[in-house]
Enzyme design. Structure first.
Site, mmCIF file in Angstrom:
data_model
loop_
_atom_site.group_PDB
_atom_site.id
_atom_site.type_symbol
_atom_site.label_atom_id
_atom_site.label_comp_id
_atom_site.label_asym_id
_atom_site.label_seq_id
_atom_site.Cartn_x
_atom_site.Cartn_y
_atom_site.Cartn_z
ATOM 1 N N CYS A 380 0.835 -1.205 0.000
ATOM 2 C CA CYS A 380 0.000 0.000 0.000
ATOM 3 C C CYS A 380 0.874 1.261 0.000
ATOM 4 O O CYS A 380 1.426 1.623 -1.037
ATOM 5 C CB CYS A 380 -0.985 -0.070 1.165
ATOM 6 S SG CYS A 380 -2.452 0.902 0.838
ATOM 7 N N HIS A 513 -3.674 -4.989 0.673
ATOM 8 C CA HIS A 513 -3.063 -5.554 1.887
ATOM 9 C C HIS A 513 -3.176 -7.079 1.870
ATOM 10 O O HIS A 513 -4.139 -7.627 2.433
ATOM 11 C CB HIS A 513 -3.768 -5.007 3.134
ATOM 12 C CG HIS A 513 -3.474 -3.564 3.393
ATOM 13 N ND1 HIS A 513 -2.399 -3.150 4.145
ATOM 14 C CD2 HIS A 513 -4.104 -2.444 2.977
ATOM 15 C CE1 HIS A 513 -2.382 -1.824 4.195
ATOM 16 N NE2 HIS A 513 -3.406 -1.374 3.494
ATOM 17 N N GLU A 515 -1.673 -9.176 3.571
ATOM 18 C CA GLU A 515 -1.511 -9.779 4.904
ATOM 19 C C GLU A 515 -2.839 -10.173 5.543
ATOM 20 O O GLU A 515 -2.889 -11.085 6.361
ATOM 21 C CB GLU A 515 -0.729 -8.834 5.841
ATOM 22 C CG GLU A 515 -1.427 -7.550 6.260
ATOM 23 C CD GLU A 515 -1.192 -6.385 5.305
ATOM 24 O OE1 GLU A 515 -0.947 -6.627 4.114
ATOM 25 O OE2 GLU A 515 -1.273 -5.210 5.763
HETATM 26 N N1 GLN Z 1 -1.884 6.757 2.955
HETATM 27 C C1 GLN Z 1 -2.035 6.008 1.748
HETATM 28 C C2 GLN Z 1 -3.406 6.190 1.116
HETATM 29 O O1 GLN Z 1 -4.324 6.601 1.773
HETATM 30 C C3 GLN Z 1 -1.750 4.536 1.967
HETATM 31 C C4 GLN Z 1 -2.678 3.866 2.934
HETATM 32 C C5 GLN Z 1 -2.203 2.530 3.400
HETATM 33 O O2 GLN Z 1 -1.017 2.220 3.341
HETATM 34 N N2 GLN Z 1 -3.087 1.706 3.904
HETATM 35 O O3 GLN Z 1 -3.574 5.903 -0.046
#
Ligand code: GLN
Length: 538
Positions: A380, A513, A515
């Site tokens: 992410c 994600h 995970e």
């Molecule tokens: N801050 C980033 C976004 O909002 C990544 C968010 C995250 O890593 N879950 O896109």
């Protein structure tokens, strides 16, 4: 009709209610029963989405896009049952529903009160969305005696009264300390905790005693006598060597047997404990180890990246290697220290994150991993940082950045409408910042001949998201010409989901994600592959 098992905790917090509930769920599911687990959290936030990981640990995301308590992660990992939005409720959600209904005139003429209106709403939640489940396990967050959890405890008392004893079971988890100075196991805190529970109307049917050592029969008898539960229903849970031993340990203590006996149900078959025995064995006996560096904002907080830590360990189990997590706090990371910190690691992982603090260190570390061919996984925010690093250092866009962090940057990462209108980069607005995250399961299509397709062995995947910003798709050709491939895209081809580097042993960034979907008994392919690459790197 479903039977409801309520799990409360006493004496101290962090006794492992989540793990106990999840282990019981596994044991019942493994005997062929349909099980659902849910969590009731007594705080006033509507969901944990806005809480800092410093306060509350990781926010766990479900397939259907709910931001939930991290215990739901335990449940999923142990049972492989996907949680839903309806499996986590908070005091905040309950109150906001009741107040909304009041404003709409739903209680016209009545005084709205905790009893019956709040408790009724809690009872609706307990039964919501339950169809043909055999068992519904409901964990109540907090410790008995807290002011916050009172409405929940009252609601389950009423619920049991309405449904009858044959349909409801109360499990209370307590702590049984061992006093070194007197060489004694103490049952008094358990007695007090049960007294507290009984004073608010609940007599536990089973007591699980968390203890550092096995509880002698005499002490169990004492607990049975003073707490008014049959001796066979005093179940001990001694600290396990690895959490994967928990289902085995609860089986040995006959927790599932006593639960079935209580409901007068015959066991269908013996639960299958072989997979847990196998991974316990691997976890305890693996000698070879590798170091994976994780650079993030909350690395020193134990539960802030819970699913991620677990997924890396699962990747280690798949490769029979012990994974040491070297946690590096991004805030304190000076660029001139990075080389030293990273030179001996086997892999680098940059996890999800929000906000500017510590980002330059992360970007510098990614450059180091890219140039030194160290396996890299960006999740992410980690993928976004990898994209910025590449844009700055390879595409020579010096002002490349994310509009989350710098409004005046060249938005390689931006709110989708900042750059995608008619293919032109346009300036973003702030108005969309609240409640606009892309949450839950989304499909990505994987490119032929890509590393990612080989890893997943599929051309279409579904993974969980939690982010607001996206990689700018307008620069795709420039990136690809220089060797950073957009190897996974959303079905409409607008949103880059996965990036990977050609000419690097293992360099992958994912917008989602992974995970959240890794299980000890089914390690996620991305983590297995990452750890395999890290193992080969060393
Ligand atoms: N801050 C980033 C976004 O909002 C990544 C968010 C995250 O890593 N879950 O896109």
């Amino acid at each position: 009709m479903a039977r409801y098992i309520f799990v409360t905790g006493g004496v101290v917090s962090s006794l492992g209610k989540g793990l106990s509930s999840a282990s019981l769920a596994y044991l019942l599911k493994s005997q062929g029963y349909k099980v659902r687990i849910r969590k009731m959290d007594p705080y006033l936030n509507v969901d944990p989405g806005t809480m800092s990981p410093f306060q509350h640990g990781e926010v766990f995301v479900t397939d259907d896009g709910a931001e939930t308590d991290l215990d739901l992660g335990h449940y999923e990992r142990f049972t492989n049952i996907s949680s839903k939005k309806s499996d986590n409720i908070t005091t905040g959600r309950i109150y906001s529903d009741v107040i909304k209904k009041e404003r709409q005139g739903g209680y016209l003429g009545k005084t709205v009160q905790v009893i019956p209106h709040i408790t009724d709403r809690i009872k609706e939640f307990i039964k919501k969305d339950i169809t043909n489940e055999d068992f519904v396990i409901c964990e109540i967050g907090g410790t008995v005696g807290d002011i916050e959890s009172l409405p929940f405890v009252e609601a389950i008392r009423q619920f049991a009264n309405e449904q009858g004893k044959s349909k409801t079971l109360f499990i209370h988890l307590t702590f049984v300390p061992f006093l070194k100075s007197s060489d004694e196991i103490k049952t008094k805190p358990t007695q007090h905790s049960v007294k507290e529970l009984r004073s608010i109307g609940i007599q536990p049917d089973i007591i699980i005693c968390r203890s550092q050592q096995s509880i002698p029969l005499d002490q169990k008898k004492k607990i049975s006598l003073f707490c008014n539960v049959p001796i066979d229903n005093v179940i001990e849970t001694v600290d396990v060597r690895t959490i994967y031993e928990a289902p085995i340990s609860f089986y040995n203590q006959k927790l599932d047997k006593q639960v079935l006996k209580y409901f007068k149900i015959k066991s269908r078959k013996k639960p299958d404990l072989t997979p847990w025995k196998k991974i316990t064995n691997i976890t305890l006996n693996t000698k070879k180890s590798i170091d994976i560096a994780i650079i993030g904002k909350y690395v020193n907080l134990k539960d802030a990246y819970k699913s991620l830590d677990e997924a890396l360990i699962h990747g280690g189990i798949a490769n029979k290697v012990k994974v040491n997590l070297i946690r590096i706090e991004s805030d304190k990371l000076k660029t001139n220290q990075i080389k030293d910190k990273l030179k001996n690691i086997s892999g680098l992982l940059i996890p999800g994150g929000f906000g500017k603090r510590g980002t330059e260190g992360k970007i510098y570390a990614i450059k180091f991993a890219r140039e030194n061919k160290i396996p890299f996984l960006g999740i992410c925010f980690g993928m976004q940082m990898a994209t910025i690093e590449f844009a700055r250092n390879e595409l020579k866009i010096k002002k490349a950045g994310s509009s989350e962090l710098d409004k005046n940057c060249f938005p390689v990462i931006g709110l989708i409408d900042e750059w995608n209108k008619n293919g032109k980069i346009i300036k973003g607005t702030d108005k969309k910042l609240g409640g606009t995250m892309r949450l839950g399961l989304y499909e990505a299509r994987l490119r032929n001949n890509s590393a990612i397709k080989k890893i997943y062995k599929s051309s279409s995947i579904n993974e969980r998201h939690r982010h607001r910003y996206e990689v700018n798709n307008n620069l795709k050709n420039e990136f690809e010409r220089k060797g950073l491939i957009f190897s996974g895209m959303s079905p409409d081809k607008n949103l880059p989901e996965i990036i990977e580097l050609r000419n690097h042993p293992w360099f992958i960034g994912v917008q989602f994600h992974p995970e959240f979907k890794s299980r000890p008994l089914a390690p996620h392919p991305l983590f297995s592959s990452f750890i395999k690459a890290a193992k080969n790197h060393k």
